[in-house]
Write a protein that holds these residues in place. Structure first.
Motif, PDB file in Angstrom:
ATOM      1  N   VAL A   1       0.991  -1.043   0.094  1.00 34.70           N
ATOM      2  CA  VAL A   1       0.127   0.104   0.065  1.00 34.70           C
ATOM      3  C   VAL A   1       1.036   1.198  -0.122  1.00 34.70           C
ATOM      4  N   PRO A   2       0.575   2.267  -0.908  1.00 34.52           N
ATOM      5  CA  PRO A   2       1.474   3.347  -0.901  1.00 34.52           C
ATOM      6  C   PRO A   2       1.311   4.100   0.561  1.00 34.52           C
ATOM      7  N   SER A   3       2.245   4.993   0.607  1.00 35.38           N
ATOM      8  CA  SER A   3       2.123   5.763   1.953  1.00 35.38           C
ATOM      9  C   SER A   3       0.959   6.571   2.137  1.00 35.38           C
ATOM     10  N   ASP A   4       0.660   7.052   3.401  1.00 32.07           N
ATOM     11  CA  ASP A   4      -0.491   7.802   3.643  1.00 32.07           C
ATOM     12  C   ASP A   4      -0.743   9.114   2.846  1.00 32.07           C
ATOM     13  N   ARG A   5      -1.695   9.113   1.974  1.00 35.55           N
ATOM     14  CA  ARG A   5      -2.090  10.179   1.448  1.00 35.55           C
ATOM     15  C   ARG A   5      -3.443  10.182   1.140  1.00 35.55           C
ATOM     16  N   ARG A   6      -4.366  11.282   1.154  1.00 32.97           N
ATOM     17  CA  ARG A   6      -5.706  11.276   1.081  1.00 32.97           C
ATOM     18  C   ARG A   6      -6.009  12.121  -0.106  1.00 32.97           C
ATOM     19  N   GLN A   7      -7.325  11.885  -0.490  1.00 28.43           N
ATOM     20  CA  GLN A   7      -7.819  12.602  -1.629  1.00 28.43           C
ATOM     21  C   GLN A   7      -9.403  13.358  -1.315  1.00 28.43           C
ATOM     22  N   THR A   8      -9.702  13.951  -1.777  1.00 29.29           N
ATOM     23  CA  THR A   8     -11.155  14.481  -1.772  1.00 29.29           C
ATOM     24  C   THR A   8     -11.984  13.924  -2.885  1.00 29.29           C
ATOM     25  N   LEU A   9     -12.894  13.123  -2.629  1.00 25.04           N
ATOM     26  CA  LEU A   9     -13.803  12.566  -3.354  1.00 25.04           C
ATOM     27  C   LEU A   9     -15.029  13.417  -3.934  1.00 25.04           C
TER      28      LEU A   9
ATOM     29  N   GLU B   1     -26.066  16.276  -9.089  1.00 25.61           N
ATOM     30  CA  GLU B   1     -26.435  17.417  -8.908  1.00 25.61           C
ATOM     31  C   GLU B   1     -26.433  18.207  -7.708  1.00 25.61           C
ATOM     32  N   THR B   2     -25.292  17.655  -6.870  1.00 32.36           N
ATOM     33  CA  THR B   2     -24.963  18.098  -5.562  1.00 32.36           C
ATOM     34  C   THR B   2     -23.454  18.778  -5.519  1.00 32.36           C
ATOM     35  N   ASP B   3     -23.332  19.237  -4.536  1.00 30.43           N
ATOM     36  CA  ASP B   3     -21.748  19.652  -4.385  1.00 30.43           C
ATOM     37  C   ASP B   3     -21.074  18.798  -3.248  1.00 30.43           C
ATOM     38  N   THR B   4     -21.583  17.543  -3.217  1.00 32.07           N
ATOM     39  CA  THR B   4     -21.088  16.605  -2.227  1.00 32.07           C
ATOM     40  C   THR B   4     -19.649  16.100  -2.293  1.00 32.07           C
ATOM     41  N   THR B   5     -18.940  16.217  -0.990  1.00 33.87           N
ATOM     42  CA  THR B   5     -17.528  15.616  -1.102  1.00 33.87           C
ATOM     43  C   THR B   5     -17.474  14.749  -0.149  1.00 33.87           C
ATOM     44  N   LEU B   6     -16.560  13.936  -0.095  1.00 37.81           N
ATOM     45  CA  LEU B   6     -16.110  12.793   0.772  1.00 37.81           C
ATOM     46  C   LEU B   6     -14.416  12.742   0.983  1.00 37.81           C
ATOM     47  N   ASP B   7     -13.988  13.087   2.222  1.00 36.59           N
ATOM     48  CA  ASP B   7     -12.459  12.647   2.409  1.00 36.59           C
ATOM     49  C   ASP B   7     -12.364  11.260   2.557  1.00 36.59           C
ATOM     50  N   VAL B   8     -11.471  10.774   1.390  1.00 38.56           N
ATOM     51  CA  VAL B   8     -11.148   9.020   1.693  1.00 38.56           C
ATOM     52  C   VAL B   8      -9.631   8.993   1.334  1.00 38.56           C
ATOM     53  N   PRO B   9      -9.368   8.205   2.009  1.00 44.11           N
ATOM     54  CA  PRO B   9      -7.891   7.418   1.871  1.00 44.11           C
ATOM     55  C   PRO B   9      -7.420   7.174   0.491  1.00 44.11           C
ATOM     56  N   LEU B  10      -6.199   7.594   0.006  1.00 46.60           N
ATOM     57  CA  LEU B  10      -5.699   7.181  -1.493  1.00 46.60           C
ATOM     58  C   LEU B  10      -6.003   5.748  -1.537  1.00 46.60           C
ATOM     59  N   GLY B  11      -6.806   5.232  -2.783  1.00 43.25           N
ATOM     60  CA  GLY B  11      -7.186   3.827  -3.146  1.00 43.25           C
ATOM     61  C   GLY B  11      -7.789   3.344  -2.379  1.00 43.25           C
ATOM     62  N   THR B  12      -8.857   3.762  -1.922  1.00 40.70           N
ATOM     63  CA  THR B  12      -9.721   3.204  -0.869  1.00 40.70           C
ATOM     64  C   THR B  12     -10.685   2.145  -1.596  1.00 40.70           C
ATOM     65  N   THR B  13     -11.340   1.192  -0.981  1.00 37.85           N
ATOM     66  CA  THR B  13     -12.417   0.551  -1.622  1.00 37.85           C
ATOM     67  C   THR B  13     -13.638   1.137  -0.824  1.00 37.85           C
ATOM     68  N   ALA B  14     -14.451   1.536  -1.582  1.00 37.21           N
ATOM     69  CA  ALA B  14     -16.055   2.284  -0.910  1.00 37.21           C
ATOM     70  C   ALA B  14     -17.010   1.130  -1.188  1.00 37.21           C
ATOM     71  N   PHE B  15     -17.838   1.029   0.085  1.00 41.90           N
ATOM     72  CA  PHE B  15     -18.871   0.118   0.196  1.00 41.90           C
ATOM     73  C   PHE B  15     -20.338   0.998   0.415  1.00 41.90           C
ATOM     74  N   PHE B  16     -21.346   0.364  -0.067  1.00 40.04           N
ATOM     75  CA  PHE B  16     -22.740   0.790   0.723  1.00 40.04           C
ATOM     76  C   PHE B  16     -23.505  -0.413   0.819  1.00 40.04           C
ATOM     77  N   SER B  17     -24.677  -0.370   1.511  1.00 40.19           N
ATOM     78  CA  SER B  17     -25.226  -1.484   1.949  1.00 40.19           C
ATOM     79  C   SER B  17     -26.651  -1.452   1.285  1.00 40.19           C
ATOM     80  N   GLY B  18     -26.648  -2.689   0.635  1.00 44.77           N
ATOM     81  CA  GLY B  18     -28.077  -2.900  -0.159  1.00 44.77           C
ATOM     82  C   GLY B  18     -28.928  -3.128   0.763  1.00 44.77           C
ATOM     83  N   TYR B  19     -28.903  -3.570   2.036  1.00 41.87           N
ATOM     84  CA  TYR B  19     -29.951  -3.642   2.942  1.00 41.87           C
ATOM     85  C   TYR B  19     -30.307  -2.320   3.453  1.00 41.87           C
ATOM     86  N   ARG B  20     -29.374  -1.447   3.715  1.00 40.92           N
ATOM     87  CA  ARG B  20     -29.762  -0.086   4.210  1.00 40.92           C
ATOM     88  C   ARG B  20     -30.498   0.730   3.096  1.00 40.92           C
ATOM     89  N   LEU B  21     -29.956   0.384   1.781  1.00 42.30           N
ATOM     90  CA  LEU B  21     -30.764   0.992   0.841  1.00 42.30           C
ATOM     91  C   LEU B  21     -32.303   0.507   0.637  1.00 42.30           C
TER      92      LEU B  21
END
Length: 374
Positions: free
Chosen positions: A168-176, A181-201
């Motif tokens: 894994v590369p050294s710690d670095r973060r990016q703004t996702l 249609e929104t100005d939404t952003t999310l602070d994420v680690p470099l190369g993260t794998t993102a998940f959302f729950s179909g159950y919560r949906l």
């Protein structure tokens, strides 16, 4: 050593209700009783992180992953991937363990019988209609593509996927940036794998929407990754923009109608019996309704699905894993959707192993029961 289960670390703003870290299991020599614990943990938490597994062999990773579906054995996309597929450049097969793929970014001289690897992390600029400008690429990123691991033609979606972080590369973060249609952003680690729950949906849907999801089925395109190869994605990675760029049937490799996949919109958890809305929006071609009608206007289908699924990727509902070397992550591929994220610099090397196998059965629908063998 006793088995210990703890929640995954999350921010104070997070409303993520899945994920656990598990310790105390010998993954290389897992007893039947310990596997029962692991399986129950997975289907109750959807994501299980096991730390310090950097020395896990590809064979052991394969055997562990297959244990969730002992009748499986073929890599989820089959023995080969057509060069026209959008997946072709992303995967490198380990020679002596073809169910395990090497993924990542950067130059690797030698690894598991492979030499002079030039790993290419999928970058959203190749798939999105409006990518991040090159000058901002180091600091900002998009979700690449929200998906279910699956060929979505001929072969059924793997029950479970395992991912192992080798380097894994050294710690670095990016703004996702969502850049929708929104100005939404999310602070994420470099190369993260993102998940959302179909159950919560599913829980977030109205009663009318739940009925539609419980009673409708989705038909996927034949050879979907070739079919979509010229099309472009929304900036938040949740589905394709309809521009008529999908390949026509006569432009696709030969296909058989019997191998085209039609699945319920709602998939049932084999342990909790909870329902998850699980629809892979980029591969969808038609929707079959409860009354027998078939929706085939692709633009309308995509807008309808987007209206249902967009609420699930709000920042507080997304789990973005902060990878550390040796992390082994198992996830329920029939209950979560996930996305590759990030853009790497040339000197940043990321080396991962992925293992999943086409399932021995299709996903369980709302009225289905688990096969006795499972």
């Amino acid at each position: 050593m006793a088995v210990d289960l703890s929640p995954l670390p999350k921010t104070t703003e997070s409303q993520v209700d899945f994920g656990a870290e598990l310790s105390g299991l010998n993954i290389e020599d897992l007893s039947d009783s310990d596997f029962i614990i692991l399986r129950k943990c997975l289907y109750e938490n959807q994501v299980v992180v096991i730390k310090d597994q950097k020395n896990l062999t590809p064979r052991a990773q394969y055997e562990l992953t297959r244990r969730f579906d002992p009748s499986a054995g073929l890599y989820s996309h089959g023995k080969s991937i057509d060069k026209r597929s959008v997946l072709h450049a992303d995967l490198t097969t380990i020679p002596n363990q073809p169910q395990v793929q090497v993924i990542g970014s950067g130059q690797v001289a030698e690894y598991e019988g492979l030499s002079n690897l030039n790993l290419k992390h999928p970058h959203h600029k190749a798939f999105h209609k409006k990518p991040i400008p090159p000058a901002e690429d180091a600091d900002f990123t998009h979700f690449y593509r929200w998906h279910i691991d699956s060929a979505m033609y001929n072969l059924d979606p793997p029950l479970v996927t395992s991912l192992l972080a080798v380097q894994v590369p050294s710690d670095r973060r990016q703004t996702l940036r969502y850049d929708d249609e929104t100005d939404t952003t999310l602070d994420v680690p470099l190369g993260t794998t993102a998940f959302f729950s179909g159950y919560r949906l599913y829980e977030l849907l109205t009663e009318e929407e739940k009925h539609f999801v419980r009673t409708s089925k989705v038909e996927y395109a034949p050879h979907p990754y070739i079919w979509m190869s010229k099309a472009k994605s929304r900036s938040n990675g949740l589905g394709i923009i309809s521009e008529g760029l999908e390949l026509s049937e006569n432009e696709l490799p030969p296909f058989e109608e019997s191998k085209i996949k039609t699945y319920p919109m709602a998939w049932k958890n084999p342990i909790t019996n909870k329902l998850a809305m699980m629809v892979y929006p980029t591969c969808v071609r038609k929707i079959h309704l409860e009354n027998g009608d078939v929706l085939d206007d692709l633009a309308e289908i995509r807008e309808r699905l987007y209206g249902l699924q967009r609420r699930a990727i709000e920042p507080q509902l997304v789990y973005a894993h902060d990878w550390k070397e040796g992390d082994l992550v198992l996830f329920n591929n029939h209950g979560l959707m996930h996305s590759i994220v990030g853009s790497f610099k040339e000197d940043e090397v990321r080396l991962f192993r992925q293992c999943n196998m086409a399932a021995s059965r299709p996903p369980l629908g709302p009225g289905d029961n688990l096969p006795e063998a499972e």
